[in-house]
Design a protein around this motif. Structure first.
Motif, PDB file in Angstrom:
ATOM      1  N   MET A 175       0.841   9.356 -30.293  1.00  0.00           N
ATOM      2  CA  MET A 175       2.247   9.668 -30.061  1.00  0.00           C
ATOM      3  C   MET A 175       3.127   8.509 -30.486  1.00  0.00           C
ATOM      4  O   MET A 175       2.707   7.369 -30.509  1.00  0.00           O
ATOM      5  N   ALA A 176       4.343   8.783 -30.810  1.00  0.00           N
ATOM      6  CA  ALA A 176       5.274   7.737 -31.237  1.00  0.00           C
ATOM      7  C   ALA A 176       5.683   6.851 -30.056  1.00  0.00           C
ATOM      8  O   ALA A 176       5.659   7.287 -28.907  1.00  0.00           O
ATOM      9  N   ARG A 177       6.076   5.599 -30.364  1.00  0.00           N
ATOM     10  CA  ARG A 177       6.563   4.698 -29.306  1.00  0.00           C
ATOM     11  C   ARG A 177       7.908   5.197 -28.822  1.00  0.00           C
ATOM     12  O   ARG A 177       8.805   5.447 -29.618  1.00  0.00           O
ATOM     13  N   ARG A 178       8.065   5.358 -27.544  1.00  0.00           N
ATOM     14  CA  ARG A 178       9.309   5.848 -26.993  1.00  0.00           C
ATOM     15  C   ARG A 178       9.717   5.015 -25.788  1.00  0.00           C
ATOM     16  O   ARG A 178       9.677   5.478 -24.659  1.00  0.00           O
ATOM     17  N   PRO A 179      10.106   3.739 -26.057  1.00  0.00           N
ATOM     18  CA  PRO A 179      10.516   2.888 -24.941  1.00  0.00           C
ATOM     19  C   PRO A 179      11.897   3.237 -24.410  1.00  0.00           C
ATOM     20  O   PRO A 179      12.309   2.724 -23.391  1.00  0.00           O
ATOM     21  N   TYR A 180      12.648   4.033 -25.110  1.00  0.00           N
ATOM     22  CA  TYR A 180      13.983   4.410 -24.676  1.00  0.00           C
ATOM     23  C   TYR A 180      14.239   5.840 -25.139  1.00  0.00           C
ATOM     24  O   TYR A 180      13.583   6.355 -26.038  1.00  0.00           O
ATOM     25  N   ASP A 181      15.256   6.458 -24.504  1.00  0.00           N
ATOM     26  CA  ASP A 181      15.588   7.829 -24.865  1.00  0.00           C
ATOM     27  C   ASP A 181      16.584   7.877 -26.010  1.00  0.00           C
ATOM     28  O   ASP A 181      16.503   8.729 -26.884  1.00  0.00           O
ATOM     29  N   MET A 182      17.569   6.975 -25.945  1.00  0.00           N
ATOM     30  CA  MET A 182      18.611   6.979 -26.978  1.00  0.00           C
ATOM     31  C   MET A 182      18.990   5.562 -27.337  1.00  0.00           C
ATOM     32  O   MET A 182      18.850   4.650 -26.535  1.00  0.00           O
ATOM     33  N   LEU A 183      19.472   5.414 -28.544  1.00  0.00           N
ATOM     34  CA  LEU A 183      19.975   4.120 -29.000  1.00  0.00           C
ATOM     35  C   LEU A 183      21.441   4.287 -29.350  1.00  0.00           C
ATOM     36  O   LEU A 183      21.784   5.082 -30.223  1.00  0.00           O
ATOM     37  N   PHE A 184      22.309   3.521 -28.646  1.00  0.00           N
ATOM     38  CA  PHE A 184      23.740   3.546 -28.949  1.00  0.00           C
ATOM     39  C   PHE A 184      24.108   2.220 -29.592  1.00  0.00           C
ATOM     40  O   PHE A 184      23.779   1.165 -29.061  1.00  0.00           O
ATOM     41  N   LYS A 185      24.788   2.280 -30.733  1.00  0.00           N
ATOM     42  CA  LYS A 185      25.224   1.058 -31.392  1.00  0.00           C
ATOM     43  C   LYS A 185      26.703   0.854 -31.132  1.00  0.00           C
ATOM     44  O   LYS A 185      27.520   1.716 -31.437  1.00  0.00           O
ATOM     45  N   LEU A 186      27.019  -0.305 -30.558  1.00  0.00           N
ATOM     46  CA  LEU A 186      28.408  -0.619 -30.226  1.00  0.00           C
ATOM     47  C   LEU A 186      28.867  -1.812 -31.045  1.00  0.00           C
ATOM     48  O   LEU A 186      28.063  -2.612 -31.509  1.00  0.00           O
ATOM     49  N   LEU A 187      30.176  -1.916 -31.202  1.00  0.00           N
ATOM     50  CA  LEU A 187      30.741  -3.013 -31.997  1.00  0.00           C
ATOM     51  C   LEU A 187      31.915  -3.630 -31.246  1.00  0.00           C
ATOM     52  O   LEU A 187      32.740  -2.911 -30.681  1.00  0.00           O
ATOM     53  N   LEU A 188      31.956  -4.967 -31.243  1.00  0.00           N
ATOM     54  CA  LEU A 188      33.074  -5.690 -30.640  1.00  0.00           C
ATOM     55  C   LEU A 188      33.888  -6.298 -31.767  1.00  0.00           C
ATOM     56  O   LEU A 188      33.358  -7.039 -32.591  1.00  0.00           O
ATOM     57  N   ILE A 189      35.198  -5.985 -31.806  1.00  0.00           N
ATOM     58  CA  ILE A 189      36.065  -6.576 -32.823  1.00  0.00           C
ATOM     59  C   ILE A 189      37.324  -7.095 -32.154  1.00  0.00           C
ATOM     60  O   ILE A 189      37.625  -6.755 -31.010  1.00  0.00           O
ATOM     61  N   GLY A 190      38.040  -7.960 -32.860  1.00  0.00           N
ATOM     62  CA  GLY A 190      39.270  -8.531 -32.331  1.00  0.00           C
ATOM     63  C   GLY A 190      39.485  -9.911 -32.908  1.00  0.00           C
ATOM     64  O   GLY A 190      38.600 -10.467 -33.559  1.00  0.00           O
ATOM     65  N   ASP A 191      40.657 -10.484 -32.638  1.00  0.00           N
ATOM     66  CA  ASP A 191      40.972 -11.805 -33.167  1.00  0.00           C
ATOM     67  C   ASP A 191      39.989 -12.863 -32.653  1.00  0.00           C
ATOM     68  O   ASP A 191      39.300 -12.670 -31.650  1.00  0.00           O
ATOM     69  N   SER A 192      39.989 -13.992 -33.374  1.00  0.00           N
ATOM     70  CA  SER A 192      39.130 -15.100 -32.968  1.00  0.00           C
ATOM     71  C   SER A 192      39.652 -15.710 -31.669  1.00  0.00           C
ATOM     72  O   SER A 192      40.852 -15.938 -31.520  1.00  0.00           O
TER      73      SER A 192
END
Lengths: 201, 817
Positions: free
Chosen positions: A1-18
């Motif tokens: 069976m495939a490795r399934r350590p998590y159910d879903m993967l969400f990719k988030l991004l942080l942006i803004g001035d320095s």
């Protein structure tokens, strides 16, 4: 069976001035740590944290971008893969708030259409030096139909709330995945493929 | 002679007689005549000799007859004379009778006169008796006066003694007592009142002794009270004379003046000796000179040494000199023990100053007494006292500062102790053990200093922003240049803002290093070290600090540092290493100024190599950090090993990984080229190994052809990265080799080129040289497992493929052997 350590993967991004506190927000959320010294981010960095949401183990891969001008071109390649984007400004820095409009335009230009967005007004603990009122923050978020939070990475105010809210919003946009998950017991082969396909999304 | 003559004559006479009788008579007559003459003229003492001579001749009868003849002759002469003078005799008798009568008359007349005189003299006798009585009276009066005159000095001196005793002038009293006893009382000791006085004076001597002791005790008490002030004055004098802010020229002048003072002290000593010899006026003169000298030496102003000298004189006269000397030494020893024993907790700096001032004061007084009263104490006694005190002083200072963590306090104490040392040395006391103590303190101080600067170093590491310093104006630029010796000629031509390669940590660390060295130098001032010794010591201190800093840094980088921090640290280290040369020049300028030119070749070299180990460590941590990031992304891998067909593009995690690497290596433009190449290579190796581990992992039980296709696409993505690597100077061919093993394995299995593999196995130029048979077997077995599962679902159609794979496995196992 495939490795399934998590159910879903969400990719988030942080942006803004320095200097608005993107890295501090990320560290507070992932490591529950705060460093008073400002270390300017170079290029891109990320943290991965697993949370549990509505009975599902969701891995959050959170990309932290460098706010300096010279890194803007490099970091736009991460917009497309992002499922959720946090736009961060500093309540003690009017310019960083004014630039939120610019960051919103970048999202429209480089991110996928269905990306979930959120505006964060950071450093809310520094009341004596506030120059951007909460009302103004709320208004611009409302105008663009996105959620808003004032946070303090230093005092750990509303940081977790922001991330969980964003994750929930992303999850809410994936009803197909949820439905397909419910049919797991009927056809073992098909759900795996569908799940993988969902990951590609 | 007469005897001899007599003897000769008889012999001759004998010879004549035998011849004729007439001749014999003549010869006898002559001889007899001689004998008679001798008898008539000699005294009775010689009578015996003459008679013996007569008997020796043997003719006694002849001599008797001659003698008889002479007697008869003389009788005849006498009768003639009597007859001649008879008539004169009768006349004389008649005259006498007349005279008798006249005398009787005179007698009677005399008796009458006598009676008359007796009567007349009666009054005169009375007067005479009166005169005798009065004269006796006068004599007695004179005797009494004389005796009283002898007694008066006794009474006067006794009164004087009483007065002197009541006025507490004990030495004068003692002299008076001595004079009384040995001069005046000796003359009048027979009188009872004198004896009573003598008894009453017996305890006076004892009283004088007791009073002298009492006065001496008061003196000791006074010394005790002002010893601290004396010590303070002495220390001030020493501070003025030595290098505490004074030039060498002025110091030489002070030394000359001090020599002159010592000379005048010698004069006082002579005078003190003279005062013992001349007991009359010398004490006063001595005191006067003493006072004059005290005015010059301010430390002595506070004490009147008269009691000591007076006590010496008193005990000398009392004959108890030894007793007093012993008493003096004993008292001073006890007083010394009290002085060197701290009286309270000594919990602040002021207490230590007072403590050492007390000690200085004590020994200054001791030295003064030794110089002016050399018989009371000796140099040996003084040195013994000092040696004992020195040991205890050292113990106390060690006990209280042995573990002191306060650098400022130690610097203060070092100055105080050093001043103490110089002061005691100027009075001739041995101070070598105290210098040793100071050097121990120096080592301890340096250790504390190192710890402080290590803590500061760590704080600087913690608070650094790990961002290259940016300056926006010439002023800011100059500020940085002054802090840290960075010279890049082209940089001065660059427009603003200008960027230095290093972060603020470097300028802070360099500044701290200089401050540390200055701190080390502070403690070494006046420690009797020559310039080169100081220079060497400071350089060794610098090396200790650098070594410690390297240790701190090594520990620090093992924390969870970010890539940004690690990269900037490795850059910073390069500049710290370069700054070691500047630190060396700094040390030289501080220790020996311009004189160092000739001694450069002998200097201890600052060890910049201590940072090399740390640098390797940091680079290793960079590898580790990058590997950690890679692993985080690879952990997101979600391979479906039973995938029917590939997606047609690389897996999402691989895309993210490659994108991350691309962004990172592009963004870290400050990463040194060699290091960048190294990190890039190591990262690719790690990715390759991780991918292999996926494929070969026991956890993966079966692999479908579709899964292999997808995996191959992922590896291809990695290979593309190696050919388009953003790191300058990387050889694409070399970097691609990191995935070569994996690629050959995949090609072999996916193209089923077993005939070639089997035929070429073990040969040098084999197409699949990098593939081991055992590795191929593992993959094949997983494919077989997948086929077995598929057969269960779809029946016989797959059976042939399974049999084929089984055959290949058996062949490969033969190759293994």
């Amino acid at each position: 069976m495939a490795r399934r350590p998590y159910d879903m993967l969400f990719k988030l991004l942080l942006i803004g001035d320095s200097g608005v506190g993107k890295t501090c927000i990320l560290y507070r959320f992932s490591d529950d740590a705060f460093n008073t010294t400002f270390i300017s981010t170079i290029g891109i960095d990320f943290k991965i944290k697993t949370i549990e949401l509505k009975g599902k183990k969701i891995k959050l891969q959170i990309w932290d971008t460098a706010g300096q001008e010279r890194f803007h071109t490099i970091t736009t390649s991460y917009y497309r893969g992002a499922m959720g984007i946090m736009l961060v400004y500093d309540i003690t820095n009017a310019k960083s708030f004014d630039n939120i409009a610019k960051w919103l335009r970048n999202i429209d230009e480089h991110a996928s259409e269905d990306v979930v967005k959120m505006i964060l007004g950071n450093k809310c603990d520094m009341s004596d030096r506030r120059v951007v009122s909460r009302e103004r923050g709320e208004k611009i978020a409302q105008d663009h139909g996105i959620s808003f939070h004032e946070t303090s990475a230093k005092l750990n105010v509303h940081v977790d709330t922001a991330f969980y809210d964003l994750a929930e919003a992303i999850l809410a946009k994936m009803p197909d995945s949820t439905d397909e998950q419910s049919r797991d017991t009927v056809n073992p082969v098909q759900p795996q493929r569908q799940s993988s396909s969902g990951g590609c999304c | 002679m007469p005897n001899s003559s007599s003897t000769s004559q008889p012999a001759t006479t004998g010879s004549e007689t035998a011849s004729t009788s007439y001749v014999n008579y003549v010869e006898m007559s002559a001889e007899q005549e001689y004998f008679l003459y001798e008898l008539e003229t000699t005294d009775s003492g010689s009578m015996g000799l003459v008679l013996r001579a007569i008997y020796d001749t043997g003719d006694v009868q002849s001599f008797a007859r001659a003698l008889q003849q002479r007697i008869s002759h003389y009788d005849k002469n006498i009768q003639k004379v009597c007859s001649f003078h008879y008539q004169s005799f009768v006349d004389a008798m008649q005259e006498l009778m007349k005279l008798k009568e006249q005398c009787q008359d005179i007698k009677e007349e005399t008796v009458a006169i006598d009676a008359e005189i007796q009567q007349i003299s009666q009054r005169l006798c009375q007067k005479k008796q009166e005169i005798v009585r009065y004269r006796k009276l006068m004599k007695n009066a004179k005797t009494a006066m004389d005796q009283i005159a002898v007694c008066l000095p006794v009474l006067e001196n006794y009164a004087k003694l009483q007065e002197q005793m009541s006025n507490r002038k004990y030495y004068q009293a003692l002299k008076t007592l001595e004079e009384l006893e040995h001069t005046h009382l000796a003359l009048v000791e027979k009188y009872r009142f004198t004896q009573v006085l003598a008894k009453s004076m017996a305890p006076v001597r004892l009283e004088i002794k007791e009073k002298a002791y009492s006065e001496f005790k008061d003196f000791l008490e006074n010394i005790k009270k002002v010893a601290g002030r004396i010590g303070k004055h002495a220390s001030k004098d020493t501070a003025e004379q030595h290098s505490f802010g004074v030039t060498d020229a002025e110091r030489a002048k002070k030394i000359q003046e001090e020599a002159r003072k010592n000379a005048s002290n010698v004069e006082i000593e002579v005078s003190a000796d003279g005062s013992i010899v001349k007991k009359n006026m010398s004490p006063k003169r001595n005191m006067k000179m003493q006072v004059e000298d005290d005015e010059q030496v301010s430390a002595q102003d506070l004490i009147d040494f008269t009691p000591v000298h007076r006590c010496c004189q008193i005990f000398n006269v009392l004959g108890a000199k030894e007793e007093f000397e012993q008493y003096y030494r004993q008292q001073r020893k006890e007083q010394c023990d009290l002085v060197i024993e701290p009286t309270h907790k000594m919990n602040n700096f002021k207490h230590y100053v007072e403590y050492l001032d007390e000690i200085v004061g004590f020994f200054v007084v001791e030295d003064q007494i030794l110089m002016t009263q050399s018989n009371l104490s000796t140099t040996v006694d003084k040195d013994k006292l000092w040696d004992n005190a020195l040991m205890k002083i050292r113990q106390h200072l060690d006990a209280r500062f042995g573990g002191s963590p306060d650098v400022l306090m130690m610097l203060k104490m070092k100055k105080v102790i050093l001043l103490f040392i110089l002061t005691m040395k100027s009075y001739g006391y041995a101070v070598a053990p105290l210098y040793e103590l100071l050097q121990n303190f120096r080592d301890q101080y340096n250790e504390i200093l190192v710890k402080e600067y290590c803590a500061q170093f760590e704080r600087d590491l913690e608070k650094d922003n790990y961002t290259p310093i940016t300056v926006n104006s010439e002023e800011e630029f100059r500020t940085i240049i002054r802090k840290f010796p960075f010279y890049k000629r082209s940089m001065e031509q660059e427009p603003f803002p200008r960027r230095f390669p290093f972060s603020p940590f470097v300028t802070d660390a360099y500044t701290q290093a200089k401050n540390y060295l200055i701190g080390c130098l502070k403690f070494m001032d006046n420690l009797q070290l020559n310039t080169s010794a100081v220079d060497d010591t400071v350089r060794r201190c610098a090396n200790v600090l650098l070594g410690r800093w390297a240790g701190v840094l090594k520990s620090f980088v093992h924390k969870r540092l970010s890539m940004i921090q690690l990269v900037q640290i490795t850059i910073n280290l390069g500049y710290l290493e370069k700054s070691c040369e500047s630190l060396g020049a700094f040390i030289t300028s501080k220790t020996s100024g311009e004189e160092a030119i000739g001694t450069t070749s002998h200097q201890v070299v600052l060890s910049e190599k201590v940072f090399r180990d740390v640098r390797s460590e940091v680079e290793q941590q960079i590898d580790e950090c990058m590997r950690s990031k890679v692993d985080e992304i690879i952990d997101l891998a979600n391979y479906d090993w039973e995938l029917p067909a590939a997606a047609g593009q690389a897996s999402e995690f691989i895309s993210d990984l490659i994108n991350f690497l691309q962004t990172t290596f592009t963004s870290f433009t400050n990463l040194p080229s060699g290091l960048a190449k190294h990190v890039c290579t190591q990262t690719c190796k790690h990715i390759s190994q991780s991918m292999s581990d996926f494929l070969l992992s026991p956890e993966t039980k079966c692999i479908s052809t579709g899964a292999l296709d997808q995996f191959s696409l992922d590896v291809m993505q990695c290979e593309m990265f190696t050919t388009r690597c953003p790191v300058a100077g990387v050889d694409p061919q070399t970097l691609s080799m990191t995935f070569a093993d994996l690629r050959q394995l995949l090609d072999l299995v996916m193209s089923s080129d077993w005939t070639t593999f089997n035929a070429e196995y073990g040969k040098d130029h084999a197409k699949y040289l990098r593939v081991k048979a055992s590795t191929a077997i593992v993959v094949l077995e997983k494919m077989i497992e997948f086929e077995r599962k598929s057969t269960g679902f779809f029946g016989i159609a797959k059976g042939d493929r399974k049999k084929l794979l089984d055959t290949i496995v058996r062949q490969l196992k033969l190759l293994e052997i």
